[in-house]
Design a protein around this motif. Structure first.
Motif, short mmCIF file in Angstrom:
data_model
loop_
_atom_site.label_atom_id
_atom_site.label_comp_id
_atom_site.label_asym_id
_atom_site.label_seq_id
_atom_site.Cartn_x
_atom_site.Cartn_y
_atom_site.Cartn_z
N SER B 47 42.90 -57.84 62.89
CA SER B 47 42.76 -56.39 62.89
C SER B 47 44.14 -55.74 62.93
CB SER B 47 41.94 -55.93 64.11
OG SER B 47 42.67 -56.15 65.28
N ASP B 49 45.78 -51.80 63.74
CA ASP B 49 45.50 -50.43 64.17
C ASP B 49 46.80 -49.68 64.37
OD1 ASP B 49 44.73 -48.06 65.27
OD2 ASP B 49 43.74 -48.92 67.04
N ALA B 50 47.05 -48.71 63.49
CA ALA B 50 48.30 -47.95 63.56
C ALA B 50 48.05 -46.52 64.06
CB ALA B 50 48.96 -47.93 62.19
N SER B 51 46.89 -46.27 64.63
CA SER B 51 46.58 -44.87 64.97
C SER B 51 47.57 -44.30 66.00
CB SER B 51 45.13 -44.75 65.46
OG SER B 51 44.89 -45.71 66.47
N ALA B 52 47.94 -45.11 66.99
CA ALA B 52 48.87 -44.59 68.00
C ALA B 52 50.24 -44.31 67.38
CB ALA B 52 48.99 -45.59 69.15
N LEU B 54 50.81 -43.50 64.24
CA LEU B 54 50.70 -42.31 63.38
C LEU B 54 50.65 -41.03 64.19
CD1 LEU B 54 48.25 -43.77 60.75
CD2 LEU B 54 50.52 -42.81 60.25
N ALA B 55 50.23 -41.14 65.46
CA ALA B 55 50.13 -39.94 66.30
C ALA B 55 51.50 -39.49 66.80
CB ALA B 55 49.19 -40.23 67.48
N VAL B 123 51.98 -50.13 67.07
CA VAL B 123 51.00 -50.70 66.14
C VAL B 123 50.37 -51.93 66.80
CG1 VAL B 123 50.68 -51.81 63.90
CG2 VAL B 123 52.27 -49.89 64.12
#
Lengths: 166, 770, 286
Positions: B47, B49-52, B54-55, B123
């Motif tokens: 998996s 997850d780059a959401s943090a 990008l925030a 990330v």
């Protein structure tokens, strides 16, 4: 972390920069002032490409934070070069083919400036020690040493000094 | 001009800190990139997850393989290989599996590099570890899990020339030894970097930072992205060294430009040194098992070699060229007709590999030249003498070894090997006694002979333009990473055109300035670049003489070029300047071509000359001898190189100062490879040497005085200037000659067979079994 | 290789520095920065606040008073190396410094910073132990003094407690002649093995001796048994053989790619013999 102002003497003139505390001196002079003669070769204090002079002594520009320069006098290669042409050390380096890709050269020039400021007529051992913290991948150092020896020779003639025991 | 020790014109800007390297370039609205790389040697990406990340304010994008075109192919191999390499090619960004520590997974674009690094820490990637292939030995073990469906061996090939088995059966003596060369890399002082900027409305992509082979790489990018060649410009800035490692078509060369297009803003990526260790091509890692035979009068009769190279996790643009050169050229400068080699290119979960100055040759020389010493020892023969008895003779030239590498025959076009050998031996004083060792210090002397290819194909280009003020510009398809082309190429043109070399400027490495270019590799610019410039200058000269003949009302054969003028040789007061000729030959000038009255017609094309020069694929061979005296402290294992002499027959030295610089610098880089440098991995595939505190480069203290003997005995017969390339002979023999000198110092038959030669390994040789 | 963000203060007194260090949980002092800044660049160190000691005048300087040499912790290595008074008073320190880094790192690197960093392969801790230096530590409760041998605890671990800083090193006049030798991959690198040797001979008797090994374990190792033999038997060839047989080879725990424990062990007797002989042959008599 917000930027803070730092004021210091850069190449003989006052400079004020707004920098983050984490920014190194080498990064700051490059990014804020466009003084790109200070090169980043490793950013961990080994290669010497970022060498600058602090009150005349060669130091690692990547191991000093820009905020630490407050009130100090910093010289970069741009400040160590004459308005036109080449300094005595630079000229000797050209004459001895003491550079190829040029990436280490500003650091080498400043390491030698620092040496000659303290020791006008250094011997080969002094010269090798003075540049031992500046890596060059092209020349094998031999022509750099030869260039510095030629400057020492010239200084010796000018000063009428005896050859050092080294 | 040719042959003079002209000072380099480029030095001034470098010494003043005015060189312009890629990190010194900035564009409006530019963003900075950080490449997030695999911390895992072999794993499935479960998996991402780059959401943090990008925030975080100031972060523009986090790109992964999913953001690249779905049709994007892996990076192709750009030169011929032994066998099909397509199963082992690398995608620019990892898709579902990573195969080495350092493999690019994502690209974070932000307002500053520091911020991009902050974002990278946010990330979250989940990996499922896969079994690791630690090295070539593991790769060759059938029990090791496979990295790829076809297995862990990229390719195997060999040659079997003459009658090797018969030679061994009939030989008076046979020796045998295994050698191993460690993984290391070119380690230029400037890391890699790129700036890409896209003008969407005009479909024009500009990329600064490419070097070595900009034209080739531009074409590769165009093909991979489905773009037109003419929509892409690759431009070489000043470059802080290459030594073979720069200018592959690296993953960043694809995704940085592509994401600049995608983002709609310029992106700058400046590799840091930590990245560099894991992402630049590694090189040299291989083992040789060598068996050799000789007659009792010292004739070497056969070599039998098993070569295994560890190429790392993927096959890159250079394919298997490094072991291929080693296998093809192993017999070196000796007249050997019985030669067998079995070569294997193995894969492992380490950084992929490519070329490093004298690729394959540094390695092969290390093995062969020690074997030659072993033969001499066994025969009780002087080590120079055995070489003397086996060197290829001038009347045996051209010499075909009988092997091929990358579809090129291994060919020595010309050479006076014995001539340079004798001159080197006498200059060094091979037979003079060594100073006695004091206390625990033992001294030894080594000698090696080697031959390097130079000036490989396929072609090179040059254009010379003289402007109406009399200034000249050379446009070359060669590229420059510090070698001195801005001085050397004008020397060649100046010789023909009778203009001072400093009236020239050289523009290089820019696809917008010359339509085709070969580039700089394989010691080729003095051979191909300079010969192209030479012929372009001849074309300019012919044009100038033809115009001057008209202008002076003289015959062309009465004219001569002199200091920027065409003169009537018999009456030098009658002349026209080249500036004047350039003005007359400017399109639209009516002096020689009046305007037509009724129909358009061809016009002048300026005082210019343009040449595309096709190369001999196998280039031209350079012979070299290395000799060294060492002092080994048998109490500590410390080694001091006390004297070093390297010689090379370069055919013709365009600028002897630059040639000597290449030789001396090469030797010191070789000292690094012989004594200090290693890209070490643990058994789990983790890179252990990620800083200059543990990957050690030679400093000013570690190097001896080096004497460079440059001779012009055997001109190349395959080019106008007679030149041979000098870039690689300096490094090529260093490990070999130091090893031979150490073995000589030991005097016990013990030999350093494993590089690098650390104090520990040397002390192990002094105290066997300790 | 850009550091993670941090805050920065540059106090001008030790008291203010201590206050700042106490005010942040992850506050960290910065001296010359020659080790810390690379750690910041690799993000191996992530302080919330850097307290810069470079603006505190009282931390720099070399002063000889009542037979004791006091070197401020922030005194640059280059200054110490070039100091005549140090050369007279504690030549071993100069001999050790000749092996430390390069001119640009010594121009900025400090004597105290290197000690407080306590790299197990660093030269200065061994020199401090061999010189029986006293480390002067300031904390919120005032100053305390710790013998060098008690100051260096382990790899990157010293007697400094959180919130404390090293303010000075105090050296009595060096007893005897000395030498500092090491085997390293390159000059200026940390040693694979380092030896600090000091031997005081008076009227043919050895009245004091120090033999300290570095680069072999978590911290420098003082060779107590070997020192005892030297003191009992004098610095004679025979005694030196006994000394070499009594070296604490079991203490070697460093075992790395660059040098195995076995290699370090076999270097130790050779280097110790050379160091003792070099000390005895030394012209530099304090």
């Amino acid at each position: 972390m917000t930027a803070r102002n730092v004021s210091f003497t850069l190449n003989g003139k006052p400079a004020t920069l707004a920098v983050e505390p984490r920014q190194t001196l080498a990064d700051a002079v490059r990014q804020h002032l466009g003084l790109t003669g200070t090169h980043l070769g490793c950013e961990h204090g080994v290669c010497g490409a970022c060498t600058v002079l602090l009150d005349g002594d060669a130091i690692r520009g990547c191991l000093m934070l820009a905020v630490q320069a407050e009130g100090l006098s910093i010289t970069t290669i741009e400040g160590a070069s004459p308005p036109e042409g080449l300094s005595v050390i630079q000229d000797a380096m050209q004459r001895h083919h003491a550079l190829q890709c040029g990436f280490c050269s500003p650091g080498m020039v400043l390491a030698l400036e620092s040496l000659f400021a303290h020791t006008p007529c250094p011997g080969e051992d002094d010269i090798r020690e003075a540049i031992s913290g500046n890596l060059c991948r092209c020349t094998g150092y031999q022509p750099i040493v030869a260039a510095a020896l030629s400057v020492a020779e010239k200084n010796r003639a000018n000063l009428g000094a005896a050859a050092p025991s080294a | 001009m040719i042959g003079q020790r002209v000072l380099r014109v480029e030095d001034k800007r470098f010494l003043r800190g005015e060189g312009r390297y890629v990190a010194d370039i900035a564009l409006p609205f530019m963003r900075e990139a950080y490449v997030l790389r695999s911390p895992q040697p072999h794993a499935r990406i479960v998996s991402f997850d780059a959401s943090a990340a990008l925030a975080l304010e100031g972060v523009d994008a986090v790109y992964t393989a999913a953001d690249l075109p779905a049709s994007l192919t892996p990076i192709p191999c750009r030169i011929p290989t032994h066998g099909d390499m397509t199963p082992f090619l690398q995608y620019p960004l990892a898709r579902d599996v990573v195969r080495f520590v350092g493999e690019p997974i994502a690209v974070i674009v932000a307002s500053s590099r520091a911020l991009a690094e902050d974002a990278a820490e946010l990330v979250a990637i989940e990996f499922e570890p896969l079994p690791v292939v630690a090295d070539a030995k593991a790769a060759l073990d059938p029990a090791t899990p496979k990295m790829y469906p076809p297995g862990n061996i990229a390719t195997q090939w060999g040659f079997d020339l003459g009658k090797v088995d018969d030679a061994f059966a009939q030989a008076d003596i046979v020796v045998e030894k295994s050698f191993s060369i460690q993984r290391h890399s070119a380690m230029p002082l400037e890391t890699r970097g790129l700036i890409a900027s896209y003008d969407k409305a005009r479909s024009y992509l500009e990329v600064w930072g490419p070097t070595k082979v900009p034209h080739t790489n531009r074409a590769m990018l165009a093909r991979m992205l489905g773009m037109r060649d003419g929509d892409i410009r690759f431009a070489e800035p000043d470059v802080g060294g290459s030594f073979g490692a720069r200018g592959e078509f690296y993953p960043e060369d694809i995704f940085i430009p592509y994401f600049a297009i995608k983002l709609g803003k310029p992106i700058r990526w400046i590799e840091d040194r930590q990245e560099h260790f894991a992402s630049i091509n590694h090189s040299r890692e291989c083992t040789f098992q060598v068996k050799a035979s000789a007659t009792k009068d010292g004739r070497i009769t056969a070599f039998d070699v098993v070569l295994v190279a560890d190429l790392g996790a993927y096959i890159r643009t250079h394919g298997d060229v490094v072991p291929s050169h080693a296998a093809a050229s192993f017999p070196g400068p000796y007249a050997i007709r019985n030669y067998r080699v079995a070569a294997t290119a193995a894969l492992s979960n380490k950084t992929p590999s490519g070329t490093l100055r004298a690729p394959g040759m540094f390695e092969a020389n290390f093995a062969r030249e020690q074997i030659v010493d072993m033969l001499a020892e066994k025969l009780g023969m002087d080590r120079a003498e055995i070489r003397r008895r086996n060197l290829i003779k001038p009347d045996e030239m051209p010499w075909y070894v009988g092997t091929q590498s990358v579809n090129r025959p291994t060919l020595f076009d010309s050479g006076d090997f014995p001539g340079l050998f004798e001159e080197s031996v006498s200059r060094f004083g091979w037979s003079t006694p060594l100073p006695k060792g004091e206390g625990p210090v033992r001294r030894g002397r080594g000698i090696v002979a080697l031959v390097e290819p130079s000036g490989f194909g396929p072609f090179e280009s040059a254009r010379i333009e003289i402007d109406p003020a009399g200034f000249a510009t050379i446009f070359t398809g060669a590229s420059n990473q510090g070698q001195g082309h801005e001085t050397m190429l004008p020397q060649v043109a100046a010789e023909v055109l009778g203009i001072a070399h400093d009236r020239f400027r050289v523009r290089h490495g820019d696809t917008a300035m010359i339509p085709y270019g070969g580039g700089s590799y394989a010691s080729r610019t003095a051979v191909m670049g300079a010969n192209a410039v030479h012929r372009a200058a001849l074309a300019v000269k012919a044009k100038a003489l033809a115009a001057a003949a008209q202008m002076l009302q003289a015959k062309e054969d009465e004219l001569a070029l002199d200091d920027g003028k065409v003169i009537v040789a018999a009456n030098p007061s009658r002349f026209v300047t080249l500036a004047h000729i350039a003005r007359v030959l400017t399109p639209g000038n009516a002096e020689l071509v009046p305007a037509p009255k009724d129909f358009i017609k061809d016009d002048h094309d300026g005082l210019t000359g343009e040449v595309f020069l096709r190369a001999i694929p196998s280039g031209t061979a350079v012979f070299s001898v290395h000799m060294a005296d060492i002092a080994l402290d048998t109490g500590t294992g410390e080694l001091k190189v006390e004297r070093y002499c390297v010689s090379g027959d370069v055919g013709r030295a365009i600028n002897p100062m630059i040639v000597e610089g290449q030789l001396v610098g090469g030797v010191v880089q070789g000292i690094g490879g012989a004594l200090l440098e290693e890209l070490a991995y643990d058994e789990d595939g983790n890179l252990q040497t990620g800083s200059f505190a543990d990957y050690l480069l030679p400093s000013s203290h570690e190097v001896p005085r080096i004497e460079a003997l440059v001779v012009e005995k055997a001109k190349s017969i395959s080019n106008d200037l007679g030149v041979k390339g000098c870039g690689e002979i300096g490094i090529s023999g260093v490990a070999a000659v130091l090893a031979n000198a150490i073995a000589h110092a030991l005097g016990t038959g013990a030999r350093p067979t494993k590089l690098p030669l650390t104090t520990e390994r040397l002390l192990d040789l002094v105290e066997p079994g300790s | 290789m850009k550091p993670a963000p941090f805050d920065y203060e540059a106090p001008t007194t030790v008291a203010d520095a201590l206050k700042l260090l106490g005010s942040h949980e992850d506050a960290r002092p910065i001296a010359g920065g020659q080790s810390l800044v690379p750690m910041l660049a690799f993000r191996l160190a992530r302080p919330s606040l850097l307290v810069d000691l470079n603006r505190i005048p009282s931390l720099s300087g070399i002063e000889e008073k009542g037979g004791v040499l006091r070197i401020g912790a922030m005194t640059r290595q280059a200054k110490v190396l070039a100091s005549d008074v140090v050369k007279r008073h504690a030549p071993l320190l100069v001999q050790a410094l000749e092996n430390v880094g390069h001119p640009p790192t010594r121009a900025r690197g400090t004597i105290g910073g290197s000690c407080a960093h306590a790299d197990p392969a660093a030269e200065l801790p061994s020199a401090m132990i061999a010189l029986d230096a006293t480390m002067v530590i300031a904390g919120s409760g005032g100053e305390r003094r710790v013998r060098a041998d008690d100051f260096f605890i382990g790899a990157f671990e010293t007697a400094l407690q959180p919130g404390e800083i090293l303010v000075a090193l105090e050296l009595s006049k060096q007893q005897g002649v000395s030498a500092f030798l090491e085997v390293s991959a390159r000059k200026g690198d940390f040693g694979i093995v380092t030896v600090a040797a000091r031997v005081a001979v008076k009227d043919g008797r050895c009245i004091d001796a120090a033999l300290v090994l570095g680069g072999i374990a978590e911290r420098s190792v003082r060779c107590a048994e070997a020192e005892r033999i030297l003191k009992e038997q004098g610095a004679t060839p025979k005694a030196i053989d006994a000394v070499l047989a009594a070296l604490p080879l079991d203490a070697v725990t460093m075992d790395s790619r660059s040098a195995s424990a076995a290699h370090r062990r076999r270097l130790i007797p050779e280097l110790c013999r050379r160091a003792i002989e070099a000390a005895l042959a030394s012209q530099v008599t304090p």
